[in-house]
Design a protein around this motif. Structure first.
Motif, PDB file in Angstrom:
ATOM      1  N   PHE A  92       0.337  -3.610   3.247  1.00 52.19           N
ATOM      2  CA  PHE A  92       1.262  -2.527   3.541  1.00 52.19           C
ATOM      3  C   PHE A  92       2.607  -3.008   4.105  1.00 52.19           C
ATOM      4  CE2 PHE A  92       1.247   1.889   5.850  1.00 52.19           C
ATOM      5  CZ  PHE A  92       2.190   2.358   4.953  1.00 52.19           C
ATOM      6  N   ASN A  99       9.133   9.798  -0.642  1.00 54.35           N
ATOM      7  CA  ASN A  99       8.556  11.141  -0.693  1.00 54.35           C
ATOM      8  C   ASN A  99       8.423  11.731   0.711  1.00 54.35           C
ATOM      9  OD1 ASN A  99       6.369   9.681   0.239  1.00 54.35           O
ATOM     10  ND2 ASN A  99       5.313   9.712  -1.735  1.00 54.35           N
ATOM     11  N   ALA A 138       0.837  -1.210   0.000  1.00 56.18           N
ATOM     12  CA  ALA A 138       0.000   0.000   0.000  1.00 56.18           C
ATOM     13  C   ALA A 138       0.867   1.253   0.000  1.00 56.18           C
ATOM     14  CB  ALA A 138      -0.904   0.001   1.220  1.00 56.18           C
ATOM     15  N   CYS A 139       0.539   2.186  -0.899  1.00 55.78           N
ATOM     16  CA  CYS A 139       1.253   3.463  -1.025  1.00 55.78           C
ATOM     17  C   CYS A 139       0.576   4.236  -2.142  1.00 55.78           C
ATOM     18  CB  CYS A 139       2.727   3.231  -1.351  1.00 55.78           C
ATOM     19  SG  CYS A 139       2.983   2.294  -2.879  1.00 55.78           S
ATOM     20  N   CYS A 140       1.037   5.427  -2.431  1.00 52.67           N
ATOM     21  CA  CYS A 140       0.468   6.187  -3.547  1.00 52.67           C
ATOM     22  C   CYS A 140       0.449   5.360  -4.813  1.00 52.67           C
ATOM     23  CB  CYS A 140       1.252   7.474  -3.805  1.00 52.67           C
ATOM     24  SG  CYS A 140       0.670   8.843  -2.804  1.00 52.67           S
ATOM     25  N   TYR A 144      10.675   4.263  -3.043  1.00 49.79           N
ATOM     26  CA  TYR A 144      10.600   5.640  -3.571  1.00 49.79           C
ATOM     27  C   TYR A 144      10.222   6.519  -2.393  1.00 49.79           C
ATOM     28  CZ  TYR A 144       5.472   5.425  -3.711  1.00 49.79           C
ATOM     29  OH  TYR A 144       4.152   5.314  -3.376  1.00 49.79           O
ATOM     30  N   ALA A 178       7.024  11.058   3.594  1.00 52.67           N
ATOM     31  CA  ALA A 178       5.851  11.016   4.481  1.00 52.67           C
ATOM     32  C   ALA A 178       4.845   9.999   3.935  1.00 52.67           C
ATOM     33  CB  ALA A 178       5.195  12.385   4.596  1.00 52.67           C
ATOM     34  N   TYR A 179       3.818   9.729   4.710  1.00 51.50           N
ATOM     35  CA  TYR A 179       2.713   8.883   4.257  1.00 51.50           C
ATOM     36  C   TYR A 179       1.826   9.783   3.419  1.00 51.50           C
ATOM     37  CZ  TYR A 179       3.988   5.515   7.910  1.00 51.50           C
ATOM     38  OH  TYR A 179       4.635   4.608   8.700  1.00 51.50           O
ATOM     39  N   MET A 180       2.075   9.840   2.134  1.00 47.99           N
ATOM     40  CA  MET A 180       1.381  10.801   1.294  1.00 47.99           C
ATOM     41  C   MET A 180      -0.018  10.334   0.926  1.00 47.99           C
ATOM     42  SD  MET A 180       3.267  13.273   1.291  1.00 47.99           S
ATOM     43  CE  MET A 180       4.944  13.863   1.445  1.00 47.99           C
ATOM     44  N   ASN A 181      -0.134   9.045   0.648  1.00 48.42           N
ATOM     45  CA  ASN A 181      -1.404   8.571   0.129  1.00 48.42           C
ATOM     46  C   ASN A 181      -2.552   8.757   1.114  1.00 48.42           C
ATOM     47  OD1 ASN A 181      -2.923   7.295  -1.954  1.00 48.42           O
ATOM     48  ND2 ASN A 181      -3.061   5.532  -0.610  1.00 48.42           N
ATOM     49  N   THR A 182      -2.223   8.756   2.397  1.00 50.78           N
ATOM     50  CA  THR A 182      -3.284   8.904   3.392  1.00 50.78           C
ATOM     51  C   THR A 182      -3.348  10.330   3.933  1.00 50.78           C
ATOM     52  OG1 THR A 182      -1.685   7.862   4.858  1.00 50.78           O
ATOM     53  CG2 THR A 182      -3.554   6.518   4.150  1.00 50.78           C
ATOM     54  N   GLY A 229       6.691   2.687  -0.690  1.00 55.13           N
ATOM     55  CA  GLY A 229       6.916   4.053  -0.235  1.00 55.13           C
ATOM     56  C   GLY A 229       7.824   4.066   0.981  1.00 55.13           C
ATOM     57  N   ASP A 230       8.104   5.251   1.509  1.00 49.90           N
ATOM     58  CA  ASP A 230       8.984   5.337   2.669  1.00 49.90           C
ATOM     59  C   ASP A 230       8.285   4.800   3.913  1.00 49.90           C
ATOM     60  OD1 ASP A 230       7.793   8.033   1.783  1.00 49.90           O
ATOM     61  OD2 ASP A 230       7.996   8.328   3.942  1.00 49.90           O
ATOM     62  N   GLY A 231       6.974   5.057   4.030  1.00 51.68           N
ATOM     63  CA  GLY A 231       6.245   4.514   5.180  1.00 51.68           C
ATOM     64  C   GLY A 231       6.327   3.001   5.166  1.00 51.68           C
ATOM     65  N   GLY A 232       6.097   2.418   3.981  1.00 53.33           N
ATOM     66  CA  GLY A 232       6.111   0.969   3.833  1.00 53.33           C
ATOM     67  C   GLY A 232       7.504   0.379   3.956  1.00 53.33           C
TER      68      GLY A 232
HETATM   69  C1  TPP Z   1      -1.779  -2.006   7.650  1.00 52.32           C
HETATM   70  C2  TPP Z   1      -2.179  -0.787   6.979  1.00 52.32           C
HETATM   71  N1  TPP Z   1      -2.204   0.362   7.663  1.00 52.32           N
HETATM   72  C3  TPP Z   1      -2.552   1.514   7.041  1.00 52.32           C
HETATM   73  C4  TPP Z   1      -2.874   1.503   5.719  1.00 52.32           C
HETATM   74  C5  TPP Z   1      -3.283   2.810   5.043  1.00 52.32           C
HETATM   75  N2  TPP Z   1      -2.279   3.305   4.147  1.00 52.32           N
HETATM   76  C6  TPP Z   1      -2.341   3.066   2.859  1.00 52.32           C
HETATM   77  S1  TPP Z   1      -1.140   3.819   2.019  1.00 52.32           S
HETATM   78  C7  TPP Z   1      -0.552   4.499   3.422  1.00 52.32           C
HETATM   79  C8  TPP Z   1       0.583   5.448   3.399  1.00 52.32           C
HETATM   80  C9  TPP Z   1       1.736   4.924   2.678  1.00 52.32           C
HETATM   81  O1  TPP Z   1       2.829   5.781   2.883  1.00 52.32           O
HETATM   82  P1  TPP Z   1       4.195   5.508   2.095  1.00 52.32           P
HETATM   83  O2  TPP Z   1       4.564   4.087   2.263  1.00 52.32           O
HETATM   84  O3  TPP Z   1       5.169   6.511   2.494  1.00 52.32           O
HETATM   85  O4  TPP Z   1       3.786   5.709   0.568  1.00 52.32           O
HETATM   86  P2  TPP Z   1       3.201   7.034  -0.088  1.00 52.32           P
HETATM   87  O5  TPP Z   1       1.744   7.002   0.022  1.00 52.32           O
HETATM   88  O6  TPP Z   1       3.800   8.173   0.601  1.00 52.32           O
HETATM   89  O7  TPP Z   1       3.624   6.972  -1.496  1.00 52.32           O
HETATM   90  C10 TPP Z   1      -1.294   4.107   4.520  1.00 52.32           C
HETATM   91  C11 TPP Z   1      -1.027   4.593   5.865  1.00 52.32           C
HETATM   92  C12 TPP Z   1      -2.876   0.285   5.046  1.00 52.32           C
HETATM   93  N3  TPP Z   1      -3.195   0.206   3.743  1.00 52.32           N
HETATM   94  N4  TPP Z   1      -2.534  -0.833   5.675  1.00 52.32           N
END
Ligand code: TPP
Ligand code: SF4
Ligand code: MG
Lengths: 293, 626
Positions: A68, A126, A44-46, A124, A128-132, A97-100
């Motif tokens: 995720f 960016n 999960a990410c943008c 990749y 922060a958690y951009m998608n949320t 993403g960076d969060g992931g």
């Molecule tokens: C276990 C879980 N927690 C929360 C989410 C909600 N979620 C989807 S994308 C995302 C943010 C991802 O951030 P990042 O990995 O930095 O990617 P970006 O969106 O910044 O590209 C979150 C919190 C999820 N899909 N699964």
């Protein structure tokens, strides 16, 4: 020089990335280097959104959407399945993403690379958690505004050095890259593709929406991150051999911060402080690369 | 399939469509488009040369096309590649980055290459018209006017008093800066294009009456060939030599020495002036030593010290010629070195060659003392600055200085040979333009004063600019009437003018460029790296002073291409494809040489516009064609 960059596209128009999205530029470049024998694992990410909602797909290669926190584990499984089929040609890539990567997927990533799974993990970044909706991650840099570090509560912790964490696993290849340096990015992707075992690529990808920057400045600002030594371009082989790929002329960090809404609250003192941190990190890197004793 | 098998079957949803159904172009509120603009060098070139295109083609190795691009705006690449003072380089954006592009050296390279391979250019040219134009004076202005009028379809006859065409290029500029062969290289094209040049045809004012029947217009471009006297006691008695005559004499002797069949006496290069004598008062010097000897080819017997009065290019040319004739020279100038109108590079080389410079002196009297001339000089001091940036000087009390010399040559400015050559200030209709003056009236012969006669700045490039302006203005006048002149000139302006483009006048692609002049801040320097500027190779000082051989040497194609690559190509797409490369939406389409934006998908992020290294794209509101 750009003549060397293939005209082949592995990404379609009509994707739903924001205007000026650096993450989409990163993907476009990356796949030009990887070619069609690539399977993408997408936690999960943008990019889960950009890739298209069912039954659409913006990529010309197979994509597996994953949970995720499972980037490393899912890729390990896909690799095992391909091995059972006798497919040695296809490269398994996790694109997160960076969060992931820095946060929720870190255990899975660490586990996979500790086993030296034969795959390429791309983060990749960016910042922060951009998608949320722009929540801070452990990749968000010192000084940044996010929706979870608002106002005076801007982030006071330093950005985690993820490449060093991966290097500590002694994996065959870890490198940084930037959307503003396509030749370098493509070269590293190709190099990673040719190596067996766990490879890690950390791609700096600007986010106009989350960074509060004009979309047209997206690449320019990513370039400034390199020019100011905020995001140095380097690669590490076998967790030991460091090579710095670009030696900037020493721009001041101030330039980079000035252009971004997420840093507007910083005072001159804060910026001086940040300059010190950047210099310190750069010196450290030079020492690791054997360019300082 | 059995029921058990059905139950174990794994269903995985699999996408089957691309995202191309999403017309993300509808998100766009700003629209990028390809828009070529104007480079500052092109606007700074009096002849309006398309310099970014010339350097782009040179960098790509298309030397013939690059050379033709020069010719489109300037029929004198071999000349200008040598003697132009290249104001283009002063306005070059790259100057703010590391060092300006060596446009001048590259022009010389292209003309050398054209000569080497005997390139035959192809031109855009309008169909022939019935009107005939006469041009008086085959100097750079007259010839340029004839050239551009020919491209506009007129047939032109050029009348020249001297035995060879070129005006100041042939008779005024020393061969070490502009060899006759280089000039002839450019002149040959005029004949090939059907321009008739009649030499040894001095004109007087009767010509207007004669021309009225045969020509629709006369372009008067006979230059400033008469030097100004010093107006000091003793000037006549000691026989002060006129610098222009001196230079003319050397160039004429070169004709004889070079084995030419022409007569040697060519001291009346302007139109209307008799051809057989030097200016009055110069007879003494003439008789004493120089013209005869030079005429015989004895160029090395010009010994002793010569005082050269003045600070312009003629003064420097004279002094450097004296050195080459085996003499010594001292330039006496009333202001300081930095105030000299001569090109700084020429002054520097003159000093290297041993020319002495007396600053802040003004001749007061001259007297003879046997073999020598005693020149007394009034010492000057700086009393402030003039608007033009040079020093204002006044006498330093009654302080005087004396120099003893063998001869005195003056180079203190020049004017037209005859008063009727002065541009009319009034008449039935007088149109004063930036580089020429048009005089017309009901049923009358149109007269255009061009070149030095009408130019504030007397340079070869300005003479060419004058010829071009005269041609475009005359064409507008003859075709559409006097009201059309100014609008037509404006339509052909490069940037804000006054430089004009013939390509635009002839309806070429260049007319599509925006007039906006690209500034340094609009260049994305991220895409360039520091690179040292080429240095013009030159003869060593020791070789220079021994003869009139050309000083500037040729450069190789490799070096030329490397230098041309330094050019930012401000405002001009060179197909670098940064737009295509960075587009996040895969919305830049390449079709051969052309690039197109796919507006169905372009979200208008503007990255292409910012990443364009040379500002050849624009981002704007509105949905016009892009
Ligand atoms: C276990 C879980 N927690 C929360 C989410 C909600 N979620 C989807 S994308 C995302 C943010 C991802 O951030 P990042 O990995 O930095 O990617 P970006 O969106 O910044 O590209 C979150 C919190 C999820 N899909 N699964
Ligand atoms: S939020 Fe940022 S990273 Fe996500 S699609 Fe938009 S620009 Fe790209
Ligand atoms: Mg993120």
């Amino acid at each position: 020089m750009d003549a060397e960059i293939t005209e082949r596209e592995y990404m379609h128009s009509g994707h739903v990335g924001c205007p000026g999205c650096g993450a989409t530029i990163a993907m476009r470049f990356f796949l030009k280097a990887m070619g069609e024998k690539t399977v993408l694992v997408l936690p999960a990410c943008c990019w889960s959104i950009i890739a298209g909602s069912y039954p659409q797909s913006t990529l010309k290669i197979p994509v597996i959407h994953a949970a995720f926190e499972t980037g490393g584990a899912t890729a390990s499984g896909v690799r095992a399945a391909l091995d059972m089929l006798g497919d040695t040609e296809t490269t398994v890539v996790t694109w997160a993403g960076d969060g992931g990567t820095f946060d929720i997927g870190f255990q899975s990533l660490s586990g996979a690379v500790e086993r030296n799974e034969d795959f390429l993990y791309v983060c990749y970044d960016n910042e922060a958690y951009m998608n949320t909706g722009i929540q801070r991650s452990s990749s968000t840099p010192y000084g940044a505004w996010t929706t979870t570090t608002p106002g005076r509560e801007w982030k006071k912790m330093r950005k985690k050095n993820i490449v060093e964490a991966l290097v500590a696993h002694r994996i065959p290849y870890a490198a940084t890259a930037s959307i503003a340096f396509p030749e370098d990015l493509l070269r590293k992707a190709e190099k990673a593709k040719g190596i067996k075992g766990s490879r890690f690529l950390h791609i700096y990808a600007s986010c106009p929406t989350g960074w509060r920057i004009p979309s047209e400045m997206s690449v320019k600002i990513a370039r400034m991150a390199v020019q100011t030594n905020i995001f140095p371009l380097y690669e590490v082989e076998d967790g030991l051999r460091y090579t710095i790929n670009h030696k900037p002329r020493g721009y001041l960090v101030r330039e980079y911060f000035r252009h971004q809404g997420r840093f507007q609250h910083l005072t001159d003192r804060d910026l001086d402080e940040i300059q010190k941190m950047v210099n310190e990190d750069w010196e450290l890197l030079l020492r690791k690369a054997g360019e300082r004793v | 399939m059995s029921e058990a098998a059905m139950q174990n079957r794994l269903f995985i949803p699999r996408s089957c469509l691309t995202t191309e159904g999403n017309k993300t172009g509808s998100w766009r509120f700003l629209r990028p488009r390809y828009e070529d603009k104007t480079a500052p060098c092109a606007a700074g070139c009096p002849a309006g040369e398309d310099i970014p295109k010339i350097e782009m083609l040179t960098a790509q190795g298309f030397f013939k096309e690059a050379w033709e691009t020069i010719l489109q705006e300037n029929p004198f690449p071999a000349v200008c590649g040598r003697v132009c003072f290249h104001p283009c380089e002063g306005s070059c954006n790259r100057g703010e980055y590391d060092d300006s592009v060596a446009v001048h050296t590259l022009e010389r390279f292209l003309s050398d290459t054209a000569a080497r391979y005997d390139f035959r250019p192809s031109f855009a040219r309008l169909p022939s018209r019935k009107e005939r134009i006469s041009v008086v004076g085959a100097g750079p202005a007259g010839l340029a006017a004839a050239w551009f009028l020919t491209l506009l379809g007129y047939s032109c006859d050029v009348f020249e008093a001297s035995p060879e065409a070129g005006g100041v290029l042939r008779w005024g500029i020393p061969a070490y800066r502009l060899p006759a062969d280089a000039l002839r290289q450019d002149l040959r094209r005029f004949e090939r294009e059907g321009i008739r040049i009649f030499t040894r045809r001095p004109m007087d004012r009767q010509f207007f009456a004669e021309a009225a029947g045969r020509y629709q217009a006369v372009i008067l471009a006979c230059g400033h060939g008469r030097g100004q006297s010093l107006s000091i006691p003793g000037e006549m008695e000691v026989g002060v030599i006129e610098g222009l005559d001196f230079l003319r004499m050397i160039r004429a002797s070169e004709m004889a020495v070079g084995g030419g069949t022409e007569a040697v006496i060519v001291n009346g290069a302007g139109c209307g002036r008799s051809m057989d004598t030097l200016g009055e008062g110069e007879a003494a010097a003439e008789g004493s030593e120089f013209p005869g000897k030079i005429g015989e080819g004895a160029l090395s017997s010009f010994d002793g010290l010569t005082a050269v009065i003045g600070g312009g290019n003629t003064a420097v040319d004279v002094a450097r010629s004296v050195i080459r004739l085996g003499g010594k020279a001292v330039i006496c100038y009333r202001r300081r070195r930095q105030d000299m109108p001569a090109f700084a590079d020429e002054v520097r080389m003159a000093l290297e060659e041993g020319v002495a410079l007396e600053e802040l002196v003004s001749p007061a009297t001259a007297g003879r003392d046997g073999e020598e001339i005693v020149l007394s000089l009034r010492q000057m001091i700086v009393a402030g600055m003039e608007g033009s940036g040079r020093a204002r000087v006044i006498p330093d009390g009654d302080k005087m200085k004396e120099v003893r010399v063998r001869r005195v040559i003056r180079a203190t400015g020049a004017g037209p040979e005859e008063s009727w050559m002065l541009p009319a200030v009034e008449g039935t209709k007088v149109l004063a333009l930036s580089h020429c003056r048009l005089v017309s009236g009901e049923g009358k012969l149109v007269v255009v004063y061009a070149g030095d006669l009408a130019n504030a700045t007397k340079s070869v490039a300005h003479a060419i600019a004058s010829g071009k302006e005269a041609a475009i203005a005359l064409n507008a006048l003859l075709r559409e009437g006097s009201e059309a002149v100014i609008p037509r000139l404006q339509a052909c302006a490069v940037g804000d003018g006054p430089a004009l483009s013939m390509e635009v006048c002839l309806g070429g692609e260049r007319r599509l460029r925006s007039r906006h002049i690209v500034s340094y801040t609009e260049i994305n320097t991220d895409h360039f790296g520091f690179a040292p500027r080429i240095t013009q190779p030159r003869l060593l000082v020791e070789e220079r002073v021994r003869s009139f051989a050309e000083i500037d040497l040729k450069i190789s194609a490799g070096l030329a291409m490397k230098e041309a690559e330094r050019c930012f190509n401000c405002g001009l797409c060179n197909g670098c494809d940064k737009c295509w490369l960075y587009c996040p939406d895969v919305a830049v389409i390449r079709e051969g040489e052309a690039r197109r934006i796919h507006y169905d998908y372009c979200k208008g992020c503007g990255i292409c516009v910012v990443e364009c290294p040379r500002n050849a794209m624009s981002l704007g509101e509105g949905e016009g064609e892009g």
